[in-house]
Design an enzyme around this catalytic site. Sequence first.
Site, PDB file in Angstrom:
ATOM      1  CD  GLU A 211      31.965   0.336  53.773  1.00  0.00           C
ATOM      2  OE1 GLU A 211      32.246   1.674  53.397  1.00  0.00           O
ATOM      3  OE2 GLU A 211      29.889   0.184  53.613  1.00  0.00           O
TER       4      GLU A 211
ATOM      5  N   GLY B 222      32.578  11.985  58.903  1.00  0.00           N
ATOM      6  CA  GLY B 222      33.828  11.162  58.627  1.00  0.00           C
ATOM      7  C   GLY B 222      35.579  10.515  59.317  1.00  0.00           C
TER       8      GLY B 222
ATOM      9  NE  ARG C 144      22.423  13.590  61.942  1.00  0.00           N
ATOM     10  CZ  ARG C 144      22.813  13.816  60.539  1.00  0.00           C
ATOM     11  NH1 ARG C 144      21.652  15.069  59.605  1.00  0.00           N
ATOM     12  NH2 ARG C 144      23.722  12.944  60.207  1.00  0.00           N
TER      13      ARG C 144
ATOM     14  CE  LYS D  80      32.593   4.117  56.016  1.00  0.00           C
ATOM     15  NZ  LYS D  80      30.937   4.026  54.878  1.00  0.00           N
TER      16      LYS D  80
HETATM   17  P1  ADP Z   1      30.282   9.672  58.011  1.00  0.00           P
HETATM   18  O1  ADP Z   1      29.326   9.016  58.550  1.00  0.00           O
HETATM   19  O2  ADP Z   1      31.303   9.690  59.234  1.00  0.00           O
HETATM   20  O3  ADP Z   1      29.657  10.659  57.478  1.00  0.00           O
HETATM   21  P2  ADP Z   1      29.769   7.951  55.756  1.00  0.00           P
HETATM   22  O4  ADP Z   1      29.838   6.025  55.987  1.00  0.00           O
HETATM   23  O5  ADP Z   1      28.637   8.547  55.849  1.00  0.00           O
HETATM   24  O6  ADP Z   1      30.496   8.531  57.328  1.00  0.00           O
HETATM   25  O7  ADP Z   1      30.825   8.066  55.017  1.00  0.00           O
HETATM   26  C1  ADP Z   1      31.121   9.408  54.658  1.00  0.00           C
HETATM   27  C2  ADP Z   1      31.465   9.592  53.198  1.00  0.00           C
HETATM   28  O8  ADP Z   1      32.595   9.065  52.900  1.00  0.00           O
HETATM   29  C3  ADP Z   1      30.440   9.285  52.499  1.00  0.00           C
HETATM   30  O9  ADP Z   1      29.747  11.053  51.641  1.00  0.00           O
HETATM   31  C4  ADP Z   1      31.359   8.769  51.224  1.00  0.00           C
HETATM   32  O10 ADP Z   1      32.107  10.827  50.004  1.00  0.00           O
HETATM   33  C5  ADP Z   1      32.487   8.098  51.376  1.00  0.00           C
HETATM   34  N1  ADP Z   1      32.475   6.990  51.639  1.00  0.00           N
HETATM   35  C6  ADP Z   1      31.689   6.850  52.927  1.00  0.00           C
HETATM   36  N2  ADP Z   1      32.036   4.899  52.291  1.00  0.00           N
HETATM   37  C7  ADP Z   1      32.818   4.764  50.829  1.00  0.00           C
HETATM   38  C8  ADP Z   1      33.128   3.112  50.906  1.00  0.00           C
HETATM   39  N3  ADP Z   1      32.948   2.512  51.500  1.00  0.00           N
HETATM   40  N4  ADP Z   1      33.651   4.122  49.270  1.00  0.00           N
HETATM   41  C9  ADP Z   1      34.675   5.077  48.898  1.00  0.00           C
HETATM   42  N5  ADP Z   1      33.685   6.720  49.597  1.00  0.00           N
HETATM   43  C10 ADP Z   1      33.393   5.954  50.474  1.00  0.00           C
END
Ligand code: ADP
Length: 459
Positions: free
Chosen positions: A200, A165, A292, A158
Amino acid sequence: MFKRIMIANRGEIALRIMRCCTELGIETVLVYSSEDADSIPVQLCTQAVCIGPAAPAKSYLLAETIVQAAKAYHCEAIHPGFGFLSENAEFAELCQENGIEFIGPSAQMIRDMGDKQAARSRMRKSGVPVVPGSDGIVASAEEAKQIAEKIGYPVLLKASAGGGGRGMRTAFDADEIETAFESAQAEAQSAFGDGTMYLEKLILNPHHIEFQILGDKHGHIIHLGERDCSMQRRNQKLIEEAPAKCLTPKLRSAMAKAALRAASAVGYYSTGTVEFVLDHDGHFYFIEMNTRIQVEHPVTEMVTGVDLVKEQIRVAAGLKLSVKQSDIHIEGHAIECRINAENPAKNFAPSPGTVEFLHFPGGFQVRVESALYQGCRISPWYDSMAAKIIVHAPGRLEAIRRMRMALEETIIEGIDTNIDFLLLIMFNPDYMMGNFDTSYIESHTQGLLDWDRESRSEN
Ligand code: ADP
């Protein structure tokens, strides 16, 4: 209270904020791009200021221009909405330096939470469970492999600056890490100008559960319950609901406590959202905090009766929250569907164009948030979200029935939309039973589209 504020956004959220200001007796100055000259917010604001052409980098992202316009038009505060400059710490700082209130948290809080990897470390230290993964940033594919060997595959690479996303890639084995790392980093570099990565464990098919936080500058922090936002396509939310059917009261209360702890760790004020992934064994992990107002905030408003934008403006003006934790009671069930200008049958390709005919639904506990009107043009320059339909009902199945009615009544001609696709979901037994997680849309899309095609040819 403020007398005049600037709205630095467009579309439905600009309108949402404007309506709230009108109720509060606050004048609104709207900055807009020439592409939005014919938009409803431009018609309804007190004063409108064109700040540039369609490209966001030449209009809605011009921090300095926006702040100067706010000063010239005697605005006391700026509401950034979501997207654009809403999570930009430098912008919040610039507002402050110019004596203008940023309607949101402090620049420092945005910074603390905006660096997702640093936020993760802070949360862990504060006792909020985070997904197992790297201790800090991961500098190379090689390092990512070493960590993945320790925690086990699959993993998720990430971007620390990530959002929407983007900058995220999965790897199921060591061979996949190399390409995943490179492509995630390249995407993050081009989208955010920052290729910092962390890692992660990939939680398989989790629920996305988020808690709405509200805090003021007098040390009060409360939560307004959760939203289940697991109905996502490519990590973009499509349907959100409150409360989450998958939570037991015990789990809900543990997650709420963790969400409050997360927000308190940075002394949070304004509206914010603490996001978790929840696995099928009831383990939950912090993934990020959005500093936000969220797109999906209306579902929380419907079940709590609290106007989140109003609270956000009051807090920015230095007032105390008008509600206490003990005032918050979750009543009934709310669902939001995001209507996008896109074609599900063509792999959800965006479908900009002119809206030739428009009819929105109405009725008891049906809410529409949209800046669309008949004859308006949906621009290819901006997000494809055209409207949000939100329904509220005493129970989940009644809310689903109400949403079907609302979607069936909606007519948007001239462009393609995902309305039929949303309807198919509302009739899908798995969705109705609550058998869904973040993998639902990916795994059901083909089946839903085939089902639709077959039923149409039978008729
Ligand atoms: P962004 O800020 O780009 O939206 P997020 O960290 O909020 O990224 O993650 C977006 C989506 O990705 C989450 O809602 C979840 O569905 C999926 N996700 C994020 N981290 C994980 C993880 N460690 N394992 C499984 N799914 C994840």
